[in-house]
Design an enzyme around this catalytic site. Structure first.
Site, mmCIF file in Angstrom:
data_model
loop_
_atom_site.group_PDB
_atom_site.id
_atom_site.type_symbol
_atom_site.label_atom_id
_atom_site.label_comp_id
_atom_site.label_asym_id
_atom_site.label_seq_id
_atom_site.Cartn_x
_atom_site.Cartn_y
_atom_site.Cartn_z
ATOM 1 C CD GLU A 1 -56.404 -37.137 -55.704
ATOM 2 O OE1 GLU A 1 -55.522 -36.800 -54.899
ATOM 3 O OE2 GLU A 1 -57.604 -37.241 -55.391
ATOM 4 C CG LEU A 2 -55.438 -41.333 -62.419
ATOM 5 C CD1 LEU A 2 -55.088 -41.708 -63.842
ATOM 6 C CD2 LEU A 2 -56.635 -42.118 -61.936
ATOM 7 C CB CYS B 1 -52.409 -40.527 -54.105
ATOM 8 S SG CYS B 1 -53.113 -38.956 -53.606
#
Length: 371
Positions: free
Chosen positions: A278-279, A312
């Site tokens: 999960e970037l 994020c």
């Protein structure tokens, strides 16, 4: 940059040591790594400091492990996997439920630890503890529902059966922005499936991970099933390299930046590991001319300022239709002034805590200069 950080910290009337003294269960505050059911130091004996981002005071020192220490943790996880994979889904579910209940019982202490090392306002930190516990609960229940399948065979003398089995040892690398929930989200799933784990928490926020290990031990989760290796920024490349290249690790799960994700994926490809990453994102927030501007402004407050912008999914780009631009800006600015109170996470009334790293503060200051 550092001078402004020091100036802000001097205005805080919070003592990190004093706040630690308020813990109801001080044994939750651990400083050694957790490997094979034991609290262990690094083979080198080295440690690193963990700093309260709101005061810049050192909270404590934590074991600084390197690749050789990680290999021992992987060996422990690999040995434990041989028996853990044979437990029934019901048995794993019972242990995860006990872990969940202990997290809920100790939520106040866990939230205080999280607020100290991560800077989150206490209410937000408490919310993360509850959110994190929900993953343990959910995966514990799902463990009993990992069904296989029967596939219709094209041949009359055969039957095709699909069985779901644990993959093996999982290497897990988590970020500083959700030091509790990112671990429970990944570890809960792995344990429910019958896998064992080696976790490397962010060096900024290791205490939350170690507190979870203390509670997992109390819940009766067997030695070697959960292992947490702590390391400084200096040792991070070696630790990450071991987790992604050790052949005993069969899967890597990572949440963090895209550049680091690319590096870890490249390293993991050397042994063809499965990966779940999960970037970082670059999320837009778009306000059309027919939007309810009050609602839009409220949602932008939640979207952009959650965890001081360190998530994020925070909006990094805001687009507003020119017809409603001025009105929306006025509404948004008014809400910012009304709802945001900057301060230490443990200072009563704080809704917006410090950014956790010096480089994060530097980035914000640079953006302000260029605005």
């Amino acid at each position: 940059m550092l001078s402004s950080q020091l100036s802000l910290a001097k205005n805080v009337q919070i003592s990190s040591a004093g706040e630690l003294g308020k813990l109801k269960d001080k044994s939750l505050f651990r400083s050694e790594a957790y490997v094979n059911g034991n609290w262990v130091k690094a083979a080198t004996g080295k440690t690193f400091d963990v700093v309260d981002p709101g005061t810049l005071e050192t909270i404590g020192t934590v074991t600084d492990m390197d690749a050789s220490d990680v290999r021992k943790a992987v060996d422990a996880a690999s040995t434990a996997f041989a028996s853990w994979k044979k437990t029934t889904a019901k048995q794993r579910s019972v242990l995860l439920r006990k872990w969940h209940d202990l997290i809920i019982t100790n939520k106040d202490d866990l939230a205080r630890i999280l607020a100290l090392e991560g800077g989150k306002p206490l209410a937000e930190a408490t919310g993360e503890i509850m959110y994190g516990a929900s993953f343990i609960e959910w995966f514990g229940e799902e463990a009993k529902r990992v069904y296989g399948d029967v596939v219709p065979s094209p041949f009359g003398n055969s039957r095709l059966v699909v069985l779901k089995q644990p993959i093996g040892v999982a290497g897990i690398v988590t970020p500083y922005n959700f030091p509790n929930a990112m671990i429970t989200r990944k570890v809960g799933a792995a344990l429910a499936a019958g896998c064992t784990v080696v976790v490397r928490p962010a060096h900024e926020t290791p205490y939350s991970a170690l507190a979870l290990c203390e509670l997992a031990q109390r819940a009766g989760i067997p030695p070697g099933v959960i292992n947490v290796v702590t390391s400084s920024l200096y040792n991070t490349p070696d630790v990450g390299g071991e987790l992604t290249t050790n052949p005993a690790i069969r899967k890597v799960s990572f949440t963090g930046s895209t550049p680091v994700g690319k590096l870890l994926m490249k390293q993991a490809s050397s042994t063809m590991k499965k990966v779940s990453f999960e970037l970082g994102g670059n999320a837009p927030f778009i306000v059309f001319d027919d939007a309810d501007l009050g609602t839009a402004a409220e949602h932008l407050i939640a979207c952009k300022f959650r965890n001081s912008g360190q998530t994020c999914v925070c909006a990094n780009r805001i687009y507003v239709h020119e017809r409603v631009y001025d009105e929306f800006v006025d509404r948004f600015v008014a809400l910012v002034k009304e709802k945001l109170r900057i301060g230490h996470g443990l200072d009563e009334g704080t809704t917006f805590g410090p950014v956790i790293t010096a480089r994060g503060l530097e980035k914000v200051e640079d953006q302000l200069k260029r605005a």
